[in-house]
Design a protein around this motif. Structure first.
Motif, PDB file in Angstrom:
ATOM      1  N   GLN A 193       0.810  -1.220   0.000  1.00  0.00           N
ATOM      2  CA  GLN A 193       0.000   0.000   0.000  1.00  0.00           C
ATOM      3  C   GLN A 193       0.850   1.279   0.000  1.00  0.00           C
ATOM      4  N   GLY A 194       2.143   1.119  -0.137  1.00  0.00           N
ATOM      5  CA  GLY A 194       3.024   2.274  -0.253  1.00  0.00           C
ATOM      6  C   GLY A 194       3.561   2.803   1.067  1.00  0.00           C
ATOM      7  N   ILE A 195       3.315   2.079   2.171  1.00  0.00           N
ATOM      8  CA  ILE A 195       3.876   2.490   3.461  1.00  0.00           C
ATOM      9  C   ILE A 195       5.376   2.218   3.427  1.00  0.00           C
ATOM     10  N   ARG A 196       6.175   3.230   3.698  1.00  0.00           N
ATOM     11  CA  ARG A 196       7.629   3.088   3.585  1.00  0.00           C
ATOM     12  C   ARG A 196       8.351   3.217   4.924  1.00  0.00           C
ATOM     13  N   SER A 197       7.576   3.572   5.960  1.00  0.00           N
ATOM     14  CA  SER A 197       8.198   3.800   7.269  1.00  0.00           C
ATOM     15  C   SER A 197       7.343   3.174   8.363  1.00  0.00           C
ATOM     16  N   ILE A 198       7.974   2.544   9.313  1.00  0.00           N
ATOM     17  CA  ILE A 198       7.299   1.958  10.476  1.00  0.00           C
ATOM     18  C   ILE A 198       7.838   2.633  11.735  1.00  0.00           C
ATOM     19  N   ILE A 211      10.862  -6.258   8.183  1.00  0.00           N
ATOM     20  CA  ILE A 211      10.866  -4.897   7.643  1.00  0.00           C
ATOM     21  C   ILE A 211      12.015  -4.709   6.652  1.00  0.00           C
ATOM     22  N   SER A 212      13.167  -5.259   7.001  1.00  0.00           N
ATOM     23  CA  SER A 212      14.323  -5.136   6.111  1.00  0.00           C
ATOM     24  C   SER A 212      14.152  -6.002   4.862  1.00  0.00           C
ATOM     25  N   LYS A 213      13.638  -7.215   5.046  1.00  0.00           N
ATOM     26  CA  LYS A 213      13.416  -8.106   3.894  1.00  0.00           C
ATOM     27  C   LYS A 213      12.419  -7.504   2.910  1.00  0.00           C
ATOM     28  N   LEU A 214      11.425  -6.839   3.450  1.00  0.00           N
ATOM     29  CA  LEU A 214      10.367  -6.269   2.604  1.00  0.00           C
ATOM     30  C   LEU A 214      10.729  -4.892   2.061  1.00  0.00           C
ATOM     31  N   GLN A 215      11.920  -4.428   2.403  1.00  0.00           N
ATOM     32  CA  GLN A 215      12.478  -3.184   1.859  1.00  0.00           C
ATOM     33  C   GLN A 215      11.686  -1.929   2.251  1.00  0.00           C
ATOM     34  N   PHE A 216      11.247  -1.897   3.515  1.00  0.00           N
ATOM     35  CA  PHE A 216      10.786  -0.619   4.054  1.00  0.00           C
ATOM     36  C   PHE A 216      12.000   0.304   4.119  1.00  0.00           C
ATOM     37  N   ASN A 217      11.796   1.571   3.869  1.00  0.00           N
ATOM     38  CA  ASN A 217      12.925   2.510   3.849  1.00  0.00           C
ATOM     39  C   ASN A 217      13.451   2.839   5.233  1.00  0.00           C
ATOM     40  N   GLY A 255      17.296  -2.436   1.467  1.00  0.00           N
ATOM     41  CA  GLY A 255      16.594  -3.097   2.557  1.00  0.00           C
ATOM     42  C   GLY A 255      16.155  -2.006   3.509  1.00  0.00           C
ATOM     43  N   LEU A 256      16.305  -2.263   4.777  1.00  0.00           N
ATOM     44  CA  LEU A 256      16.051  -1.221   5.765  1.00  0.00           C
ATOM     45  C   LEU A 256      17.320  -0.376   5.856  1.00  0.00           C
ATOM     46  N   ASP A 257      17.360   0.707   5.101  1.00  0.00           N
ATOM     47  CA  ASP A 257      18.595   1.479   4.967  1.00  0.00           C
ATOM     48  C   ASP A 257      18.789   2.516   6.068  1.00  0.00           C
ATOM     49  N   LEU A 258      17.724   2.880   6.765  1.00  0.00           N
ATOM     50  CA  LEU A 258      17.845   3.923   7.781  1.00  0.00           C
ATOM     51  C   LEU A 258      16.997   3.604   9.008  1.00  0.00           C
ATOM     52  N   ILE A 259      17.641   3.672  10.152  1.00  0.00           N
ATOM     53  CA  ILE A 259      16.940   3.587  11.437  1.00  0.00           C
ATOM     54  C   ILE A 259      17.107   4.930  12.137  1.00  0.00           C
ATOM     55  N   GLN A 260      16.000   5.589  12.386  1.00  0.00           N
ATOM     56  CA  GLN A 260      16.024   6.885  13.073  1.00  0.00           C
ATOM     57  C   GLN A 260      15.627   6.694  14.526  1.00  0.00           C
ATOM     58  N   ILE A 261      16.539   7.063  15.410  1.00  0.00           N
ATOM     59  CA  ILE A 261      16.294   6.912  16.846  1.00  0.00           C
ATOM     60  C   ILE A 261      16.119   8.283  17.476  1.00  0.00           C
ATOM     61  N   SER A 262      15.026   8.436  18.216  1.00  0.00           N
ATOM     62  CA  SER A 262      14.778   9.679  18.957  1.00  0.00           C
ATOM     63  C   SER A 262      14.753   9.363  20.443  1.00  0.00           C
ATOM     64  N   ALA A 263      15.461  10.173  21.208  1.00  0.00           N
ATOM     65  CA  ALA A 263      15.489   9.993  22.661  1.00  0.00           C
ATOM     66  C   ALA A 263      14.972  11.256  23.326  1.00  0.00           C
ATOM     67  N   SER A 264      13.847  11.151  23.991  1.00  0.00           N
ATOM     68  CA  SER A 264      13.324  12.271  24.767  1.00  0.00           C
ATOM     69  C   SER A 264      13.702  12.080  26.231  1.00  0.00           C
ATOM     70  N   LEU A 299      12.902   2.735   9.689  1.00  0.00           N
ATOM     71  CA  LEU A 299      12.332   2.306  10.957  1.00  0.00           C
ATOM     72  C   LEU A 299      12.611   3.403  11.974  1.00  0.00           C
ATOM     73  N   LYS A 300      11.553   3.930  12.592  1.00  0.00           N
ATOM     74  CA  LYS A 300      11.704   4.974  13.604  1.00  0.00           C
ATOM     75  C   LYS A 300      11.474   4.362  14.987  1.00  0.00           C
ATOM     76  N   LEU A 301      12.426   4.581  15.875  1.00  0.00           N
ATOM     77  CA  LEU A 301      12.333   4.043  17.234  1.00  0.00           C
ATOM     78  C   LEU A 301      12.387   5.181  18.247  1.00  0.00           C
ATOM     79  N   TYR A 302      11.476   5.129  19.210  1.00  0.00           N
ATOM     80  CA  TYR A 302      11.427   6.151  20.255  1.00  0.00           C
ATOM     81  C   TYR A 302      11.904   5.572  21.582  1.00  0.00           C
ATOM     82  N   PHE A 303      12.777   6.324  22.252  1.00  0.00           N
ATOM     83  CA  PHE A 303      13.271   5.961  23.581  1.00  0.00           C
ATOM     84  C   PHE A 303      13.034   7.123  24.545  1.00  0.00           C
TER      85      PHE A 303
END
Length: 549
Positions: free
Chosen positions: A308-313, A344-350, A392-401, A352-356
């Motif tokens: 469905q065109g979702i590129r980020s989780i 996510i990496s196998k399916l080639q999502f661009n 694959g999963l080329d970028l993981i963005q981590i945010s720490a609040s 992954l955003k992780l919150y800490f």
């Protein structure tokens, strides 16, 4: 009262809101004290607008901005001057907006404290902060409306309208409002009101200038069942409520949007989520999702999202170690997490955003060592799943609040760590991430978390701190200037502390919250809430639901 779709204003779209004659109506300025793009993506503010605009009793105009030079303070709808409205209703969503609200008063040469303003406008505050902890801002307002607007806000204003049209002065309107349980003043406690029949909030205005461009936002559920011990939304919005599949489909059929954004603190707990998304896809309607829980992301569902065109989780990990996650009652299935990352990496999502979140009182060096191990494994799983594919999963963005201990949570008693400790933790996190080329890190400034904590945990004396921020035109300058006075709000509280927000009858038993605090220190998880609070008496909400007005 049940949800009646036929009586709802479903969509103004990009159209200009029609003007109304002022004769026989109460003029109301509905103010969102932040930038327009946030106003257009905040559903609570729009829900108030929709409930008022349906009634013939009112002339309602929208205002937004940070209170400095908002195009000479003209309304978004019909460019009417703010100064001509006798009722100003502020939407209180973020602690740092306190400064913006005082800017509105200063720009109009009004006294900052309500007790010194004898004439109109009448200032009413509402929104999440009004039933979380409104006391730092309370001196600026004539009164606060405590709770969800769907219940009593319109009837309250209709009462004020009748008195206003009969020539009542501002003080008369305040006296009239005091008879309502949901009204809070310096002298009067308030009882939070809520709508037991779920009225989903949704976008009235879809715009490319919104924080979610050209997206029709629809609230799926309100509250959260998991009881994370740092999260106010999981407590102040009890009981948990959700939209029916039938209503969700009916709204979309009537609006016919090109893109839908689903909003909720617990999207994956909506039992119809997948069925609804498949239905949207069949009808060629795009969609976006906020943060998801890991348990819902099986491989088939991820394949569907990717098609469905979702590129980020986006996933919320929150605690940097298993110990911290157990302490905060996160319920984080780590084995499932690695499976999801691999898929996510196998399916080639661009992305992954992780919150800490950093700053929990039991964080130690061992927790950061575990974080190091966690990120090493994260990078390894990402690369291995990619295999020989170019992408694959080329970028993981981590945010720490930084943790801000909120009222009405089990952590309301804890202290806030010193700036130097928090800054060191941000540096440690950043240093660990720096080793990985495919992982990016952004961290919150600890001083901003301190300022938010002061405003979140303060009382009416905190108002002078906000005044200093206004005079300095800077939160940070005010913090440094007033630190010796405000540092008390950052300290740990004992079991018998009487909080200013205890003057709000929220429905949550304080003894229950303290018991959960003890479980935090014992790293003991508790079960998630059940859907339907009537049969459960653990937190006090069942008694609150059944008792009185």
């Amino acid at each position: 009262m049940s949800f009646n779709l036929d009586k709802e204003i479903l969509f103004w779209g990009r159209d200009k809101v029609p003007s109304r004659e002022w004769g026989g109506r109460l003029p109301i300025a509905l103010i969102f004290p932040e930038k327009k793009k946030l106003a257009l993506s905040t559903l609570g503010w729009q829900a108030v607008f929709r409930s008022l605009i349906k009634e013939d009793d009112f002339v309602v105009e929208r205002f937004c901005g940070q209170g400095e030079d908002e195009k000479d303070f003209k309304s978004l709808d019909n460019h009417l001057p703010l100064s001509s409205f006798p009722i100003w209703c502020f939407s209180l969503n973020f602690e740092l907006d306190a400064l913006n609200i005082l800017r509105y008063l200063k720009k109009h040469n009004f006294s900052l404290k309500a007790q010194h303003r004898t004439h109109f406008p009448l200032l009413i505050g509402g929104g999440p902060l009004a039933f979380l902890n409104p006391f730092p801002l309370l001196p600026a307002f004539d009164f606060m409306f405590v709770g969800e607007s769907e219940k009593d806000f319109v009837p309250l204003l209709q009462n004020l309208k009748r008195a206003y049209l009969q020539g009542a002065q501002k003080n008369d309107l305040v006296e009239l409002a005091l008879s309502w349980d949901c009204v809070l003043t310096k002298e009067k406690k308030a009882r939070r009101v809520f709508q037991s029949s779920f009225f989903p909030a949704y976008s009235l205005f879809v715009s490319n200038k919104s924080a979610f461009p050209d997206t029709f936002l629809l609230e799926i559920n309100r509250g959260c069942l998991y009881g994370c011990r740092f999260c106010a939304a999981g407590y102040i919005y009890r009981p948990f409520r959700e939209i029916s599949l039938k209503t969700a489909k009916e709204i979309i059929k009537k609006v016919q949007p090109k893109k839908v954004g689903l909003v909720g603190t617990a999207l994956t707990d909506w039992p119809y989520l997948k069925e609804f998304l498949y239905w949207l896809a069949e009808n060629k309607i795009k969609f976006s999702l906020s943060s998801l829980r890991i348990e819902a992301l099986d491989k088939d569902f991820l394949i569907f999202l990717r098609k469905q065109g979702i590129r980020s989780i986006t996933l919320a990990v929150e605690g940097i170690s298993l110990k911290i996650r157990q302490s905060i009652n996160k319920k984080f299935p780590e084995k499932k997490f690695w499976e999801v990352v691999s898929n996510i990496s196998k399916l080639q999502f661009n992305t992954l955003k992780l919150y800490f979140i950093l700053g929990f009182p039991n964080e130690q060096e061992d927790d950061f060592k575990e974080l190091d191990f966690f990120l090493n494994k994260l990078n390894k799983v990402r690369i291995e799943a990619k295999g020989k594919k170019k992408k694959g999963l080329d970028l993981i963005q981590i945010s720490a609040s930084i943790l801000v201990p909120k009222p009405w949570t089990p952590l309301q008693w804890i202290g806030v760590e010193d700036l130097d400790i928090l800054e060191e933790k941000i540096k440690k996190f950043k240093k660990i991430v720096k080793k990985f080329s495919g992982i990016r890190f952004s961290g919150e400034k600890p001083i901003l978390s301190h300022i938010q904590a002061v405003l979140a945990r303060g009382d009416e004396q905190t108002f002078s701190f906000i005044e200093t921020a206004l005079n300095e035109n800077s939160w940070i300058k005010a913090y440094k200037k007033e630190y010796t006075k405000i540092k008390q709000y950052l300290k740990e509280r004992d079991k018998n502390t009487i909080f200013p927000w205890d003057n709000i009858i929220q429905g949550i038993d304080k003894k229950y919250l303290y018991k959960e605090l003890l479980f935090f220190y014992k790293q003991k998880e508790t079960d998630s809430c059940k859907k339907g609070c009537i049969e459960c008496s653990k937190c006090g909400i069942s008694k609150f639901i059944g008792g009185g007005k």
